[in-house]
Design a protein around this motif. Structure first.
Motif, PDB file in Angstrom:
ATOM      1  N   LYS A 181       0.996  -1.295   0.290  1.00 34.07           N
ATOM      2  CA  LYS A 181       0.175   0.063   0.012  1.00 34.07           C
ATOM      3  C   LYS A 181       0.647   1.148   0.039  1.00 34.07           C
ATOM      4  CE  LYS A 181      -3.927   2.178   2.756  1.00 34.07           C
ATOM      5  NZ  LYS A 181      -4.609   2.085   3.526  1.00 34.07           N
ATOM      6  N   GLU A 182       1.515   0.859   0.621  1.00 33.49           N
ATOM      7  CA  GLU A 182       2.711   2.350   0.493  1.00 33.49           C
ATOM      8  C   GLU A 182       3.655   2.326  -0.535  1.00 33.49           C
ATOM      9  OE1 GLU A 182       5.094   1.645   4.028  1.00 33.49           O
ATOM     10  OE2 GLU A 182       3.948   1.955   5.732  1.00 33.49           O
ATOM     11  N   LEU A 183       4.064   1.249  -1.365  1.00 29.95           N
ATOM     12  CA  LEU A 183       4.837   1.794  -2.807  1.00 29.95           C
ATOM     13  C   LEU A 183       3.099   2.266  -3.292  1.00 29.95           C
ATOM     14  CD1 LEU A 183       6.863   0.762  -3.916  1.00 29.95           C
ATOM     15  CD2 LEU A 183       5.814  -1.434  -4.705  1.00 29.95           C
ATOM     16  N   ALA A 186       3.148   5.417  -3.184  1.00 33.69           N
ATOM     17  CA  ALA A 186       4.706   6.341  -3.590  1.00 33.69           C
ATOM     18  C   ALA A 186       4.688   6.795  -5.308  1.00 33.69           C
ATOM     19  CB  ALA A 186       5.873   5.709  -3.044  1.00 33.69           C
ATOM     20  N   LEU A 187       4.150   5.766  -5.469  1.00 30.09           N
ATOM     21  CA  LEU A 187       3.585   5.582  -7.708  1.00 30.09           C
ATOM     22  C   LEU A 187       2.778   6.942  -7.663  1.00 30.09           C
ATOM     23  CD1 LEU A 187       4.523   1.679  -7.361  1.00 30.09           C
ATOM     24  CD2 LEU A 187       6.343   3.606  -8.085  1.00 30.09           C
ATOM     25  N   GLN A 188       1.790   6.555  -7.020  1.00 31.04           N
ATOM     26  CA  GLN A 188       0.635   7.361  -7.197  1.00 31.04           C
ATOM     27  C   GLN A 188       1.345   8.804  -7.376  1.00 31.04           C
ATOM     28  OE1 GLN A 188      -1.767   6.277  -9.060  1.00 31.04           O
ATOM     29  NE2 GLN A 188      -2.636   7.332  -7.457  1.00 31.04           N
ATOM     30  N   LEU A 247       2.870  -1.046 -13.033  1.00 34.44           N
ATOM     31  CA  LEU A 247       3.317  -1.462 -11.328  1.00 34.44           C
ATOM     32  C   LEU A 247       1.383  -0.503 -10.379  1.00 34.44           C
ATOM     33  CD1 LEU A 247       7.111  -0.881 -11.417  1.00 34.44           C
ATOM     34  CD2 LEU A 247       5.789  -2.725  -9.872  1.00 34.44           C
ATOM     35  N   ARG A 248       1.421   0.856 -11.203  1.00 35.77           N
ATOM     36  CA  ARG A 248       0.063   0.937 -10.555  1.00 35.77           C
ATOM     37  C   ARG A 248      -1.111   0.201 -10.352  1.00 35.77           C
ATOM     38  NH1 ARG A 248      -1.222   6.907 -11.519  1.00 35.77           N
ATOM     39  NH2 ARG A 248      -1.049   6.221 -13.326  1.00 35.77           N
ATOM     40  N   THR A 249      -1.175  -0.100 -11.942  1.00 32.23           N
ATOM     41  CA  THR A 249      -2.049  -1.360 -11.851  1.00 32.23           C
ATOM     42  C   THR A 249      -2.595  -2.156 -10.916  1.00 32.23           C
ATOM     43  OG1 THR A 249      -2.373  -0.350 -14.148  1.00 32.23           O
ATOM     44  CG2 THR A 249      -3.731  -2.625 -13.768  1.00 32.23           C
ATOM     45  N   THR A 250      -1.266  -3.192 -11.147  1.00 34.36           N
ATOM     46  CA  THR A 250      -1.633  -4.244 -10.295  1.00 34.36           C
ATOM     47  C   THR A 250      -1.466  -4.017  -8.810  1.00 34.36           C
ATOM     48  OG1 THR A 250      -1.044  -5.587 -11.914  1.00 34.36           O
ATOM     49  CG2 THR A 250      -0.234  -6.744  -9.499  1.00 34.36           C
ATOM     50  N   LEU A 251      -0.858  -2.974  -8.188  1.00 32.91           N
ATOM     51  CA  LEU A 251      -0.529  -2.794  -6.946  1.00 32.91           C
ATOM     52  C   LEU A 251      -1.347  -2.118  -5.810  1.00 32.91           C
ATOM     53  CD1 LEU A 251       3.180  -0.760  -6.893  1.00 32.91           C
ATOM     54  CD2 LEU A 251       2.629  -2.640  -5.731  1.00 32.91           C
ATOM     55  N   LYS A 252      -2.367  -1.620  -7.033  1.00 31.62           N
ATOM     56  CA  LYS A 252      -3.989  -1.023  -7.001  1.00 31.62           C
ATOM     57  C   LYS A 252      -4.485  -1.899  -6.044  1.00 31.62           C
ATOM     58  CE  LYS A 252      -7.521   2.048  -7.721  1.00 31.62           C
ATOM     59  NZ  LYS A 252      -7.946   2.884  -9.157  1.00 31.62           N
ATOM     60  N   ILE A 254      -4.075  -4.933  -4.675  1.00 26.21           N
ATOM     61  CA  ILE A 254      -2.814  -5.544  -3.739  1.00 26.21           C
ATOM     62  C   ILE A 254      -3.526  -5.288  -2.849  1.00 26.21           C
ATOM     63  CG2 ILE A 254      -1.219  -6.355  -2.826  1.00 26.21           C
ATOM     64  CD1 ILE A 254       0.546  -5.597  -5.959  1.00 26.21           C
ATOM     65  N   GLY A 255      -3.901  -4.763  -2.694  1.00 26.26           N
ATOM     66  CA  GLY A 255      -3.774  -3.744  -1.043  1.00 26.26           C
ATOM     67  C   GLY A 255      -2.667  -3.700   0.597  1.00 26.26           C
ATOM     68  N   ASP A 256      -3.025  -3.855   1.428  1.00 29.42           N
ATOM     69  CA  ASP A 256      -1.655  -3.449   2.952  1.00 29.42           C
ATOM     70  C   ASP A 256      -1.494  -4.896   3.599  1.00 29.42           C
ATOM     71  OD1 ASP A 256      -0.599  -2.426   4.456  1.00 29.42           O
ATOM     72  OD2 ASP A 256      -2.379  -2.683   6.164  1.00 29.42           O
ATOM     73  N   VAL A 257      -0.470  -5.454   2.220  1.00 28.17           N
ATOM     74  CA  VAL A 257       0.310  -6.371   3.027  1.00 28.17           C
ATOM     75  C   VAL A 257       1.868  -6.638   2.385  1.00 28.17           C
ATOM     76  CG1 VAL A 257      -2.026  -8.217   2.326  1.00 28.17           C
ATOM     77  CG2 VAL A 257      -0.035  -7.682   0.281  1.00 28.17           C
ATOM     78  N   ASP A 258       2.450  -7.148   2.722  1.00 27.31           N
ATOM     79  CA  ASP A 258       3.788  -7.124   2.579  1.00 27.31           C
ATOM     80  C   ASP A 258       4.302  -7.122   0.986  1.00 27.31           C
ATOM     81  OD1 ASP A 258       4.704  -5.931   4.851  1.00 27.31           O
ATOM     82  OD2 ASP A 258       4.777  -8.089   5.688  1.00 27.31           O
ATOM     83  N   ILE A 259       5.608  -7.155   0.404  1.00 31.42           N
ATOM     84  CA  ILE A 259       5.738  -7.234  -1.151  1.00 31.42           C
ATOM     85  C   ILE A 259       7.239  -7.286  -0.822  1.00 31.42           C
ATOM     86  CG2 ILE A 259       5.278  -5.250  -1.945  1.00 31.42           C
ATOM     87  CD1 ILE A 259       4.406  -6.326  -4.282  1.00 31.42           C
TER      88      ILE A 259
END
Length: 290
Positions: A181-183, A186-188, A247-252, A254-259
């Motif tokens: 989520k933090e990642l 940042a990309l946004q 990156l943004r499309t998939t990370l959006k 995924i949610g609040d998990v570790d990656i």
């Protein structure tokens, strides 16, 4: 400067000889057999199932599902062959699974991800959801999705339409673990600068993601204390550039998990994460600067 994005995956041009159509003589020698369709039954939290489908749908509209003795596996690649994702559910997390011997479980079924996502949206509350195959002798079964009193049945897709997706095998020298989520956040902020970003894992045990154009620049930094893990070389920085939108499309979703992010120098990005019992590996081709 000419930036190009490499392809991340290769597809098999020709199926193995044992999967090729039989000649007339061979066909005549073999008795007619009823087709055998492998099946499965598994369940989980509705919110988890919705997230899994959203992640897969960020890459492809249709997906092949393979059934093996130890797992259920999904491989999806985008139309441009820039991004690829694999998703696995271990056999221990499946209520029941009927597989077939050898390669017959590969790409056993095809599914329309958008139809499944739409069906899941109709379900409400915190109920669990159950996926199963309505097995019928002599014809391809349908996917059955049940949550509470609602049951949806969705036709499968001819799996012969899918190419055999090859997963590249390579070792990447550096990795970090951060919050997805933090990642994404940042990309946004970097998206206002450029349509691609550089990801650098430094020898100083930091992660830097940066974007720049002819006039402006921006970057996001994680120091050693903010990273959940770091692996690399103290005397070397590993940096590659990647298209931002993928990156943004998939990370959006995924949610609040570790990656975990793994990078090299002008190598693909590999990201690994889990949604409940589902384990994902995401590959993204680099933009090569020349």
């Amino acid at each position: 400067m000419d930036d190009t994005t490499n392809e991340i995956v290769q597809t098999a041009n020709e199926p193995p000889a044992e999967l090729q159509p039989a000649t007339e003589n061979q066909a005549a020698d073999k008795p007619t057999e009823e087709p055998r369709y492998p099946g499965f039954v598994f369940g989980g939290a509705l919110t988890e199932a919705k997230t899994v489908m959203s992640i897969l749908n960020s890459i492809a509209d249709e997906i092949p599902v393979s059934l093996y003795a130890d797992k259920l596996e999904i491989r999806a690649v985008d139309h441009a062959h820039v991004a690829m994702i694999t998703c696995e559910l271990a056999a221990n997390d499946i209520v029941s699974m009927d597989t077939v011997v050898g390669d017959a479980g590969k790409n056993a079924y095809g599914f329309d991800v958008e139809k499944i996502s739409d069906a899941l949206k109709a379900f409400r509350g915190s109920d669990n959801v159950i996926f199963s195959l309505d097995k019928h002798n002599g014809r391809v079964p349908n996917l059955v999705i049940q949550s509470g009193r609602i049951v949806r049945e969705i036709a499968t897709i001819d799996s012969s339409n899918f190419s055999d997706i090859k997963v590249p095998n390579f070792v990447l020298p550096a990795s970090v673990t951060v919050n997805a989520k933090e990642l994404y956040q940042a990309l946004q902020s970097l998206a206002e600068i450029e349509d691609h970003v550089s990801i650098t894992i430094t020898g100083q045990r930091t992660l830097e993601i940066a974007a720049k154009n002819d006039n402006d620049s921006a970057k996001a930094l994680w120091d050693e204390n903010e990273l959940k893990s770091w692996n690399g070389q103290t005397d070397c920085n590993f940096r590659s550039m990647f298209p931002l939108d993928y990156l943004r499309t998939t990370l959006k979703v995924i949610g609040d998990v570790d990656i975990q992010l793994e990078v090299g120098i002008n190598y693909p990005l590999r990201a690994s994460f889990a949604i409940g019992h589902w384990h994902f590996t995401y590959l993204l081709a680099p933009r090569v600067e020349s």
